[in-house]
Design a protein around this motif. Sequence first.
Motif: not given
Length: 678
Positions: A410, A413-414, A446, A450, A453, A458-459, A462
């Motif tokens: 994760t 991915s960020f 992106d 996110s 989510s 994740i939220s 983001a």
Amino acid sequence: MTEMTEITDMETIPGESNNQLALTTPETQPIKRRKKKSMVWEYFTIENVSAGCRRAYCKRCKQSFAYSTGSKVAGTSHLKRHIAKGTCRALLRGQGQDNNQFITPYNPKMGGSEPPKRRYRSPSSPFIPFDQDRCRHEIARMIIMHEYPLHIVEHPGFIAFVQNLQPQFDKMSFNTVQGDCVATYLREKQSLMKFIEGIPGRFCLTLDMWSSNQTLGYVFITGHFVDSDWKLHRRVFNVVMEPYPDSHSALSHAIAACLSDWSLEGKLFSLTFNHPLSEAGLENLRPLLCVKNPLILNGQLLIRNCIARTMSCMAKDVLGAGQEIIKKIRDSVKYVKMSESHDDKFIQVKNQLQVPSEKILFLDNQTQWNTTYQMLAAACELTEVFDCLDTYDPDYKLAPSMEDWKLAETLCSFLKPLFDAAGILTTTTLPTVITFFYEVWKIHADLGRSITSEDPFISNLAKSMQEKIDKYWKDCSLLLAMAVVMDPRFKMKLVEFSFTKIYGEDAPTYIKTVDDGIHELFLEYVALPLPLTPTYAEEVNGANNGKTNESHQGNLLSDHGLTDFDVYIMETNSQQMKSELDQYLEESLLPRVQAFDVLGWWKLNKMKYPTLSKMARDILSIPVSAAAPESIFDITDKQLDEYRSSLRPETVEALICAKDWLHYGTSDVSNALVKMEF
């Protein structure tokens, strides 16, 4: 055989006996003498003193030495010693004028276990006289280019090396080499100033504040501009020491010094800061710019934030949120890489499991976030190897859990979009302001996905990152959009498309803001053209000379011939004629090719769009980052090292600026050094 009557003036060749010397006898014809090869004959002549006896005479001191008696030849070793060992008094007196030594005498005080071997010049090698000033110049360049300390010239090891290399070189002091470095800086600065005098457009400046262990600040000011050949340039202009870097006037003082130093009043187009500027700092800066520079588009393009700084702050959010798992993975990587046997076992497990990854494990540099991302990305591809490593190596007890690996993926991915975008700033020499319209838009999109989510980790991450990119987009979206409009592959179409994605129903309002801004800016260029620089004036004069002559027709078409006609045309057609900008926007888009030189396109079309091309040149020269390429991924503030902080501010500026200028090329070298006293 008859008695030898003549012996050639030559040395015995190693490996040949004396009976191979060229002889002349009554029964044979004289053999052609071979040319003397020894360097001693630059210093000696051969004279006959009696029948069958000749001596070698030194050209300097006139001392004579045995050379040949009858058939015996003395050789040249004793002649070489006369020159090399310094026994020739005349040569010693003339060393300042004639520096033709070819043997370096051994001096035990210089260090070294053995006397140096003699060095002989081959007949084909050119003779290069020793030049003290040239050597000083090259030492100054060496110190500047490789950031050696100025005190290196006083280090015993350096002195011994130079004295063994060239005993005639005079020792240099710290003050001497400091003066030579400043002289090199002044020479290069003069060359650069001559170059920028011919720049036809405006200049963009970036400012980066460095700290020091003395609480002093150093403002690095870099200029960005496009030359008359439509090539983008980047040069460090100044390094200004600020005793109170936190004061509201620190940056204003540095900018004023730069504008005055390089005669840039009235030529400034934009400023980009690597650090956020406070409101008080902005208020202190605006009056200075109003006086020194006309505000383009009411100053909306003048003060920009640094995208590299923004992305580094976003990356710090990611690293902070995952610091525990990052530490676990770092410890695992450290276990593997810090022991050769552990590394061998890791590779053995990888090969047995047939893991296809080609990435190599390495420890990260915690001051640069890209290395942490690369470490995580490599480790994630080798998860299976880490999971099985303990079966082959019982000492390994650091394996992260499956949840840890999911969290690491994760984090990657960020970080990956930030890594890809920031990499553009380190690899390209083309305008980046166009590219980053798309990159910022993509990152923004992106993060928007996110945020929705269901995973709170994740939220929340983001949301934190989006706050930073939203602020950058709010401050810089107009500039980025204008740059896209200046690309004939996109124009307003990409702005319309992307704004619709970002703003939804409110998109027309934001699109109109860009359209109005680009038209307003164009009208400013029409009304207030930049004064002609020498380069641009030559282009115009050259074009006029090719098209006109001194005939009656030339007078008719001159500026004074049909002035009333020009006024008539403007009055009657002003409503119907389309501007260059509108013509450009209405033309079809060019095909989207990857390798497209947007500045090259404007160079080819500058006659078709004479005013618009000037505006495009200035917009496309705006840098989106104030950080140097090697500092794009830094997550800590830059600090001047302890040694340079101890130097005079003028010397610090000379060393840093000159290194940058020498990297791009240097002016013609002159042996006449500029003397600087300290």
